[in-house]
Design an enzyme around this catalytic site. Structure first.
Site, PDB file in Angstrom:
ATOM      1  N   GLY A 154      45.783  26.313  33.886  1.00  0.00           N
ATOM      2  CA  GLY A 154      46.575  27.458  33.422  1.00  0.00           C
ATOM      3  C   GLY A 154      47.868  27.518  34.216  1.00  0.00           C
ATOM      4  NE  ARG A 155      50.285  33.300  32.688  1.00  0.00           N
ATOM      5  CZ  ARG A 155      49.169  33.745  32.111  1.00  0.00           C
ATOM      6  NH1 ARG A 155      47.985  33.475  32.639  1.00  0.00           N
ATOM      7  NH2 ARG A 155      49.225  34.453  31.003  1.00  0.00           N
ATOM      8  CB  ILE A 156      47.433  29.259  39.330  1.00  0.00           C
ATOM      9  CG1 ILE A 156      47.799  30.743  39.266  1.00  0.00           C
ATOM     10  CG2 ILE A 156      47.285  28.808  40.794  1.00  0.00           C
ATOM     11  CD1 ILE A 156      46.705  31.703  39.734  1.00  0.00           C
ATOM     12  NE  ARG A 188      37.296  26.223  27.521  1.00  0.00           N
ATOM     13  CZ  ARG A 188      37.094  27.467  27.132  1.00  0.00           C
ATOM     14  NH1 ARG A 188      36.067  27.774  26.392  1.00  0.00           N
ATOM     15  NH2 ARG A 188      37.921  28.434  27.481  1.00  0.00           N
ATOM     16  CB  ALA A 242      38.774  29.359  40.691  1.00  0.00           C
ATOM     17  NE  ARG A 243      37.908  36.539  40.386  1.00  0.00           N
ATOM     18  CZ  ARG A 243      39.199  36.647  40.698  1.00  0.00           C
ATOM     19  NH1 ARG A 243      39.751  35.821  41.565  1.00  0.00           N
ATOM     20  NH2 ARG A 243      39.944  37.585  40.159  1.00  0.00           N
ATOM     21  CD  GLU A 249      35.474  36.876  47.039  1.00  0.00           C
ATOM     22  OE1 GLU A 249      35.490  35.642  47.102  1.00  0.00           O
ATOM     23  OE2 GLU A 249      36.467  37.575  46.760  1.00  0.00           O
ATOM     24  CG  HIS A 302      39.805  36.779  47.089  1.00  0.00           C
ATOM     25  ND1 HIS A 302      38.788  37.016  46.199  1.00  0.00           N
ATOM     26  CD2 HIS A 302      40.912  36.546  46.327  1.00  0.00           C
ATOM     27  CE1 HIS A 302      39.253  36.942  44.967  1.00  0.00           C
ATOM     28  NE2 HIS A 302      40.538  36.654  45.020  1.00  0.00           N
ATOM     29  CB  ILE A 303      44.486  36.004  51.824  1.00  0.00           C
ATOM     30  CG1 ILE A 303      44.211  34.624  52.459  1.00  0.00           C
ATOM     31  CG2 ILE A 303      43.669  37.093  52.501  1.00  0.00           C
ATOM     32  CD1 ILE A 303      44.745  34.495  53.883  1.00  0.00           C
TER      33      ILE A 303
HETATM   34  O1  LIG Z   1      41.983  36.631  42.873  1.00  0.00           O
HETATM   35  C1  LIG Z   1      43.011  37.138  42.590  1.00  0.00           C
HETATM   36  C2  LIG Z   1      43.436  37.395  41.260  1.00  0.00           C
HETATM   37  O2  LIG Z   1      42.670  37.194  40.308  1.00  0.00           O
HETATM   38  O3  LIG Z   1      44.578  37.847  41.096  1.00  0.00           O
END
Ligand SMILES: O=CC(=O)O
Length: 334
Positions: free
Chosen positions: A162-164, A185, A245-246, A275, A293-294
């Protein structure tokens, strides 16, 4: 309740502490309840605070599901200041006629910068070597002291383009002269692939050929543990894994074991399953860089994220149109 041009002003809840300037902007339009103590409310407390609220500014950690929506009949919009929105049950939002919004774009470049910070730190053993120095263990120069993995000119793999993912690809290709492979995908159009100098490959090829594999895909039930023991076993023993990501995308227990056994060289992790709890196995191994998560945490970017959430609330509750919605409920509340 205050009146505006004869109408009742909408009421908004800001669920965590954000910037005072953003709250002031909201107060120009709404009655605003804040959480200045920055407490992490229970679901019951969140529901209690949402009574009589038309909108909520959330930080991506508050669950919005059918029971909450049923218990908060006045709620019409939930605005995440994060790009990820796995805290929303989108089907429940649709069914309840509530709009959800998120914060894309404003954090893309900052998060991609951090992806490279984690990649470099893990590959070049930055935190491990700093711990060694701070502990007073540095006695002399040695030829292989904290010798790490090469970054420039190697193969960068991106799972989730995606964008990131695209911003990371551009950094890798243009900044570090890397060969960029990706799996998604949906394949990017040719012009975007060319701009990122990225080549689509199947997931297996991505796992086998990447020297550095960066995960930037959204969390969905299908993506749960998309990287587990079997996938880690297919990666190069010299590979570095970065999870931006997550939590839940990676099986953290399997990763801790792979790092312990040096089945991959290193990892850089900004997100974790469950987390702020971190799998104890990850805390025990030296070859992992761990951050809380920063990835989007620069002051200008966090301000822009909070402002975009506020802009969504203002646009929707004053003009009926959200700026960056994640859904378009067939029938809207209110
Ligand atoms: O985890 C950070 C976000 O989804 O912006």
């Amino acid at each position: 309740m205050a009146e505006q041009a004869g109408n009742v002003r909408p009421a908004v809840l800001v669920a965590r502490r954000i910037f005072a300037e953003t709250v002031e902007r909201l107060r120009a339009h709404f009655d605003v309840e804040t959480n200045d103590a920055d407490d992490e409310w229970s679901q019951e407390e969140l529901i209690r605070r949402l009574q009589g609220k038309d909108g909520a500014l959330l930080t991506g950690t508050q669950r919005v599901d059918a029971p909450l929506l049923e218990a908060c009949p006045r709620l019409r919009i939930v605005a995440n200041m994060t790009v990820g929105y796995n805290n929303f049950d989108v089907a429940a939002l649709d069914a309840a006629g509530v709009v959800g919004t998120h914060a894309p774009d404003v954090l893309t470049e900052t998060t991609a910068d951090f992806g490279f910070a984690l990649l470099l730190a893990a590959a070049r053993r930055l935190t491990e070597s700093e711990r060694f120095l701070r502990a007073g263990q540095w006695r002399r120069w040695s030829v292989d002291l904290f010798a790490g993995a090469e970054v420039h000119g190697t193969t960068l793999g991106i799972l989730g383009m995606g964008r990131i993912g695209q911003a990371i690809a551009r950094r890798g290709a243009h900044g570090f002269g890397m060969r960029v492979l990706y799996h998604n995908r949906r394949r990017l159009d040719a012009a975007t692939e060319a701009a990122c100098r990225a080549t689509w490959v199947d997931k297996d090829t991505l796992l086998r050929e990447s020297d550095h594999l960066v995960l930037v895909l959204p969390y969905t039930p299908e993506n749960h543990h998309i990287i587990g023991a079997a996938e880690l076993a297919r990666m190069k023993p010299t590979a570095v894994l970065v999870n931006l990501a997550r939590g839940g995308i990676v099986d953290d227990a399997a990763l801790a074991e792979a790092l312990r056994q040096r089945r991959i060289a290193a990892a850089g992790l900004d997100v974790f399953e469950g987390e702020p709890h971190v799998h104890p196995g990850l805390l025990e191994v030296p070859n992992v860089v761990l951050t809380p998560h920063i990835a989007s945490a620069t002051v200008p970017t966090r301000r822009a994220m909070a402002d975009l959430a506020a802009d969504n609330l203002i646009a929707f509750l004053t003009q009926g149109r959200a700026l960056t919605p994640v859904n378009h409920p067939p029938r809207r509340r209110g």
